[in-house]
Scaffold this active site. Structure first.
Site, PDB file in Angstrom:
ATOM      1  N   LYS A 197       0.840  -1.238  -0.139  1.00  0.00           N
ATOM      2  CA  LYS A 197      -0.121   0.124   0.139  1.00  0.00           C
ATOM      3  C   LYS A 197       0.905   1.016  -0.078  1.00  0.00           C
ATOM      4  CE  LYS A 197      -3.889  -2.338   2.204  1.00  0.00           C
ATOM      5  NZ  LYS A 197      -4.625  -2.429   3.428  1.00  0.00           N
ATOM      6  N   ASP A 205      -9.452   2.402   2.863  1.00  0.00           N
ATOM      7  CA  ASP A 205      -9.090   1.659   4.001  1.00  0.00           C
ATOM      8  C   ASP A 205      -9.677   2.842   5.432  1.00  0.00           C
ATOM      9  OD1 ASP A 205      -8.352  -0.627   3.280  1.00  0.00           O
ATOM     10  OD2 ASP A 205      -6.343   0.226   3.287  1.00  0.00           O
TER      11      ASP A 205
END
Ligand code: ATR
Length: 307
Positions: free
Chosen positions: A77, A134
């Site tokens: 990420k 997220d």
């Protein structure tokens, strides 16, 4: 919504995928394919184990094969922030990318998601746009699964790695009252405290265990993933008896040793399934620009994890 009949894969089937290392435990294909099927799309969602050294090549391959989009999971990420052509505001804000959308220019030279071009008709110049879904998912799941609004609350956050950093910053943004950061490598918690103080000066933030009662303990370490892992906190320094709710970002196993202990101590508990669901729902909506069939995806996810 009734599930649409699934067409067999053919030469016009379009693809999305999650890239991770490892990736074999990912529940994303199970619930994303359920969502795609319910939307009646001739798309499939795949999972690929990609070493970080090859992430750039893997994204490039997906671009060249005109994938619709990608999800990125551990450990990609942060790396992906440097690999995409454009960062959406969400990725800039949280400094991490978990969703990529491929886009090309239409006849009016406006960038459009690849799904708007019929297969074989998308131009060869394709760009990658990085998003972060997220951060919102964490807060949404805490509210939905624990019935807890974090505004003004006292939070103990375990872990200051990639996931812990995004969680801490998001909790600060939505107005957590105080944040206590604990991490094996103390320097990371100290750096995170500095960042929170700079970006969200109203939030009270400290490194170390809190004294007195706590509304929420949030585990963002990887401890609990493997059988035999120790607890992610030191029971000599902190007790669960003064804690209202415990959230563990881990969803496999569904009940980690931390959650078991918390349940026995009378705390409300939730695992990371809701967070996984909501980040995936947002990703699907970014790729399709349609409302995701949330309940179908939720059921598929539960079946996959609890079966
Ligand atoms: P992620 O993107 O999933 O957050 P990460 O950035 O590697 O992955 O972070 C993993 C987290 O779990 C970190 O907080 C890490 O602590 P360190 O920063 O000290 O590495 C924590 N963690 C992993 N293994 C641990 C262990 N054996 N004991 C304590 N903490 C651990």
């Amino acid at each position: 919504m009734p599930a649409a009949t699934r067409q067999p894969i053919n030469a016009t089937t379009r693809f999305c995928a999650v890239l991770g290392h490892p990736v074999k435990h990912s529940a994303s294909p199970a619930f994303q394919n359920a969502g795609l099927q319910a939307l009646g799309l001739d798309w499939r969602y795949l999972a690929f184990d990609v070493h970080p050294d090859h992430l750039r090549d893997a994204i490039e391959g997906a671009r060249r094969m005109k994938f619709i989009g990608l999800n990125l999971t551990v450990p990609h990420k942060l790396l992906a922030v440097k690999l995409v052509d454009v960062l959406d505001e969400s990725a800039r804000r949280w400094g991490a990318v978990n969703t990529i959308r491929f886009e090309a220019r239409d006849a009016k030279r406006r960038w459009q998601p690849l799904r708007t071009f019929r297969d074989g008709e998308a131009p060869e110049t394709i760009r990658t746009v990085g998003f972060n879904t997220d951060a919102d998912a964490i807060v949404r799941s805490i509210r939905e699964d624990l019935g807890l609004d974090v505004r003004g609350k006292r939070v103990l956050l375990l872990g200051a790695g990639g996931a812990g950093r995004v969680a801490a910053l998001k909790l600060a943004e939505v107005g957590a009252g105080s944040l206590h950061l604990v991490n094996r490598t103390r320097g990371k918690a100290t750096a995170l405290r500095r960042e929170i103080r700079r970006r969200f000066p109203k939030v009270c933030v400290a490194v170390g265990y809190p004294d007195g009662p706590v509304d929420l303990v949030l585990n963002a370490t990887s401890l609990g993933l493997r059988a035999g892992d120790p607890l992610p906190f030191d029971p000599a320094q902190f007790a669960l008896k003064n804690v209202r709710a415990v959230y563990d970002m881990i969803y496999r196993p569904a009940e980690t040793p931390l959650l078991k202990r918390a349940r026995q101590a009378g705390c409300r508990t939730a695992n990371g399934l809701g967070m996984l669901l909501w980040q995936g729902v947002a990703a699907l909506e970014i790729w399709t620009e349609r409302n995701a069939p949330v309940e179908i995806m939720r059921r598929a996810l539960r079946r996959n994890v609890y079966a």
